[in-house]
Structure formats: structure tokens, C-alpha cells
Motif scaffolding. Structure first.
Motif, PDB file in Angstrom:
ATOM      1  N   LEU A   1      39.957  57.434  40.312  1.00  0.00           N
ATOM      2  CA  LEU A   1      41.401  57.622  40.447  1.00  0.00           C
ATOM      3  C   LEU A   1      42.184  56.621  39.609  1.00  0.00           C
ATOM      4  O   LEU A   1      41.800  55.457  39.499  1.00  0.00           O
ATOM      5  CB  LEU A   1      41.822  57.463  41.906  1.00  0.00           C
ATOM      6  N   LEU A   2      43.287  57.098  39.068  1.00  0.00           N
ATOM      7  CA  LEU A   2      44.275  56.250  38.419  1.00  0.00           C
ATOM      8  C   LEU A   2      45.485  56.214  39.340  1.00  0.00           C
ATOM      9  O   LEU A   2      46.011  57.269  39.719  1.00  0.00           O
ATOM     10  CB  LEU A   2      44.659  56.816  37.051  1.00  0.00           C
ATOM     11  N   LEU A   3      45.906  55.013  39.711  1.00  0.00           N
ATOM     12  CA  LEU A   3      47.032  54.871  40.621  1.00  0.00           C
ATOM     13  C   LEU A   3      48.328  54.820  39.840  1.00  0.00           C
ATOM     14  O   LEU A   3      48.379  54.298  38.728  1.00  0.00           O
ATOM     15  CB  LEU A   3      46.874  53.602  41.454  1.00  0.00           C
ATOM     16  N   GLY A   4      49.374  55.353  40.419  1.00  0.00           N
ATOM     17  CA  GLY A   4      50.667  55.460  39.749  1.00  0.00           C
ATOM     18  C   GLY A   4      51.379  54.136  39.585  1.00  0.00           C
ATOM     19  O   GLY A   4      50.896  53.222  38.923  1.00  0.00           O
ATOM     20  N   ASP A   5      52.515  53.986  40.201  1.00  0.00           N
ATOM     21  CA  ASP A   5      53.396  52.837  40.034  1.00  0.00           C
ATOM     22  C   ASP A   5      52.899  51.663  40.878  1.00  0.00           C
ATOM     23  O   ASP A   5      53.482  51.318  41.902  1.00  0.00           O
ATOM     24  CB  ASP A   5      54.821  53.227  40.424  1.00  0.00           C
ATOM     25  N   VAL A   6      51.796  51.039  40.449  1.00  0.00           N
ATOM     26  CA  VAL A   6      51.171  49.937  41.166  1.00  0.00           C
ATOM     27  C   VAL A   6      51.097  48.752  40.222  1.00  0.00           C
ATOM     28  O   VAL A   6      50.649  48.878  39.091  1.00  0.00           O
ATOM     29  CB  VAL A   6      49.759  50.343  41.652  1.00  0.00           C
ATOM     30  N   HIS A   7      51.542  47.577  40.698  1.00  0.00           N
ATOM     31  CA  HIS A   7      51.592  46.399  39.838  1.00  0.00           C
ATOM     32  C   HIS A   7      50.830  45.202  40.394  1.00  0.00           C
ATOM     33  O   HIS A   7      50.915  44.114  39.817  1.00  0.00           O
ATOM     34  CB  HIS A   7      53.053  46.004  39.585  1.00  0.00           C
ATOM     35  N   SER A   8      50.112  45.382  41.504  1.00  0.00           N
ATOM     36  CA  SER A   8      49.342  44.284  42.081  1.00  0.00           C
ATOM     37  C   SER A   8      48.236  44.857  42.962  1.00  0.00           C
ATOM     38  O   SER A   8      48.260  46.037  43.329  1.00  0.00           O
ATOM     39  CB  SER A   8      50.238  43.367  42.916  1.00  0.00           C
ATOM     40  N   LEU A   9      47.280  44.005  43.313  1.00  0.00           N
ATOM     41  CA  LEU A   9      46.217  44.438  44.215  1.00  0.00           C
ATOM     42  C   LEU A   9      46.758  44.736  45.608  1.00  0.00           C
ATOM     43  O   LEU A   9      46.256  45.616  46.306  1.00  0.00           O
ATOM     44  CB  LEU A   9      45.115  43.383  44.277  1.00  0.00           C
ATOM     45  N   LYS A  10      47.806  44.035  46.013  1.00  0.00           N
ATOM     46  CA  LYS A  10      48.433  44.295  47.313  1.00  0.00           C
ATOM     47  C   LYS A  10      49.049  45.698  47.336  1.00  0.00           C
ATOM     48  O   LYS A  10      48.890  46.433  48.314  1.00  0.00           O
ATOM     49  CB  LYS A  10      49.499  43.241  47.591  1.00  0.00           C
ATOM     50  N   GLU A  11      49.734  46.079  46.282  1.00  0.00           N
ATOM     51  CA  GLU A  11      50.287  47.433  46.194  1.00  0.00           C
ATOM     52  C   GLU A  11      49.171  48.470  46.142  1.00  0.00           C
ATOM     53  O   GLU A  11      49.297  49.561  46.702  1.00  0.00           O
ATOM     54  CB  GLU A  11      51.180  47.564  44.967  1.00  0.00           C
TER      55      GLU A  11
ATOM     56  N   THR B   1      40.695  52.900  40.818  1.00  0.00           N
ATOM     57  CA  THR B   1      39.809  52.759  41.965  1.00  0.00           C
ATOM     58  C   THR B   1      38.767  53.860  41.937  1.00  0.00           C
ATOM     59  O   THR B   1      38.969  54.914  41.323  1.00  0.00           O
ATOM     60  CB  THR B   1      40.585  52.786  43.302  1.00  0.00           C
ATOM     61  N   ARG B   2      37.679  53.593  42.577  1.00  0.00           N
ATOM     62  CA  ARG B   2      36.641  54.591  42.783  1.00  0.00           C
ATOM     63  C   ARG B   2      36.423  54.688  44.286  1.00  0.00           C
ATOM     64  O   ARG B   2      36.276  53.668  44.964  1.00  0.00           O
ATOM     65  CB  ARG B   2      35.347  54.183  42.078  1.00  0.00           C
ATOM     66  N   ILE B   3      36.421  55.899  44.798  1.00  0.00           N
ATOM     67  CA  ILE B   3      36.250  56.136  46.227  1.00  0.00           C
ATOM     68  C   ILE B   3      35.008  56.982  46.436  1.00  0.00           C
ATOM     69  O   ILE B   3      34.824  58.007  45.767  1.00  0.00           O
ATOM     70  CB  ILE B   3      37.490  56.839  46.819  1.00  0.00           C
TER      71      ILE B   3
ATOM     72  N   GLU C   1      36.205  52.444  49.475  1.00  0.00           N
ATOM     73  CA  GLU C   1      36.459  52.106  48.074  1.00  0.00           C
ATOM     74  C   GLU C   1      35.160  51.524  47.532  1.00  0.00           C
ATOM     75  O   GLU C   1      34.645  50.545  48.069  1.00  0.00           O
ATOM     76  CB  GLU C   1      37.608  51.105  47.956  1.00  0.00           C
ATOM     77  N   THR C   2      34.611  52.104  46.488  1.00  0.00           N
ATOM     78  CA  THR C   2      33.276  51.726  46.014  1.00  0.00           C
ATOM     79  C   THR C   2      33.263  51.110  44.625  1.00  0.00           C
ATOM     80  O   THR C   2      32.203  50.716  44.151  1.00  0.00           O
ATOM     81  CB  THR C   2      32.342  52.947  46.016  1.00  0.00           C
ATOM     82  N   GLY C   3      34.395  51.037  43.973  1.00  0.00           N
ATOM     83  CA  GLY C   3      34.392  50.457  42.633  1.00  0.00           C
ATOM     84  C   GLY C   3      35.779  50.128  42.144  1.00  0.00           C
ATOM     85  O   GLY C   3      36.779  50.554  42.721  1.00  0.00           O
ATOM     86  N   GLU C   4      35.818  49.362  41.080  1.00  0.00           N
ATOM     87  CA  GLU C   4      37.065  48.970  40.421  1.00  0.00           C
ATOM     88  C   GLU C   4      37.983  48.177  41.353  1.00  0.00           C
ATOM     89  O   GLU C   4      39.196  48.246  41.235  1.00  0.00           O
ATOM     90  CB  GLU C   4      37.815  50.188  39.867  1.00  0.00           C
ATOM     91  N   GLN C   5      37.395  47.378  42.274  1.00  0.00           N
ATOM     92  CA  GLN C   5      38.219  46.630  43.225  1.00  0.00           C
ATOM     93  C   GLN C   5      39.107  45.592  42.541  1.00  0.00           C
ATOM     94  O   GLN C   5      40.162  45.262  43.051  1.00  0.00           O
ATOM     95  CB  GLN C   5      37.342  45.921  44.271  1.00  0.00           C
ATOM     96  N   GLY C   6      38.703  45.060  41.403  1.00  0.00           N
ATOM     97  CA  GLY C   6      39.475  44.031  40.734  1.00  0.00           C
ATOM     98  C   GLY C   6      40.592  44.546  39.849  1.00  0.00           C
ATOM     99  O   GLY C   6      41.428  43.779  39.381  1.00  0.00           O
ATOM    100  N   LEU C   7      40.627  45.853  39.605  1.00  0.00           N
ATOM    101  CA  LEU C   7      41.664  46.464  38.768  1.00  0.00           C
ATOM    102  C   LEU C   7      42.727  47.076  39.672  1.00  0.00           C
ATOM    103  O   LEU C   7      42.415  47.817  40.592  1.00  0.00           O
ATOM    104  CB  LEU C   7      41.072  47.543  37.870  1.00  0.00           C
TER     105      LEU C   7
END
Length: 98
Positions: free
Chosen positions: A10-20, A52-54, A42-48
């Protein structure tokens, strides 16, 4: 017994931080669990923060029911406006598999 898995990239939309990112991913995971009684994480891309990968897994005694559950889960994720579904990988394991 049949086991089905889905892996969403997945590519997340208007997200600018890990908290968002968490504020988008957690409700999606909870909705999949609540509506379809599947295991999901959530199984991947936790640092980006924009990717994300689910991973999702379900077990059933009926192959048709399992296919229906996986189809509904895929449609639910694809319909979310805050994420763009880049790819889905589906695996299906049946009783005849070694």
C-alpha cells in the motif's frame, strides 16, 4: 482445511510522519479483523511513513467460503480512499498440498 493469505502493498496518501501512518493503518487492520474475523498485521515497510505492507490470513473448512472472505477483504482495502493499493499477492493452500 483451507488456508488463504493476502499480502497488500500500500501507498498511503497525505501522511507525513510515522504517527500519522499509524492513524491510517491501525483502523484498517481493526476493521478487517472485526468485519471478517481474519488475522492481520503490518508485515513490512514499518520505517517508511508513506508505504506499508499488510499480511492477512484466514482458515476455513470450505474453499468457496474462504475465497469469498479473501475477495471481500481485498475489496475493503481497495475501497479505502486514504490508501492506494499497489499490489496484492494471494496464496491458497488446500488439503491436497504437500
Amino acid at each position: 482445511m483451507y488456508v488463504g493469505t493476502l499480502s497488500f502493498d500500500l501507498l498511503l496518501g497525505d501522511v507525513h510522519s510515522l504517527k500519522e501512518k499509524r492513524s491510517v493503518v491501525r483502523p484498517l487492520l481493526a476493521e478487517l479483523q472485526r468485519k471478517h474475523a481474519v488475522s492481520v498485521a503490518e508485515t513490512g515497510e514499518q520505517g517508511l511513513y508513506r508505504r506499508t505492507r499488510i499480511g492477512l490470513a484466514a482458515v476455513s473448512g470450505d474453499a468457496g467460503h474462504l475465497t469469498d472472505v479473501l475477495d471481500r477483504c481485498e475489496r475493503l482495502v481497495a475501497a479505502r480512499p486514504e490508501v492506494e493499493l499497489l499490489s496484492v499477492r494471494r496464496r491458497f493452500h488446500g488439503e491436497d498440498d504437500e
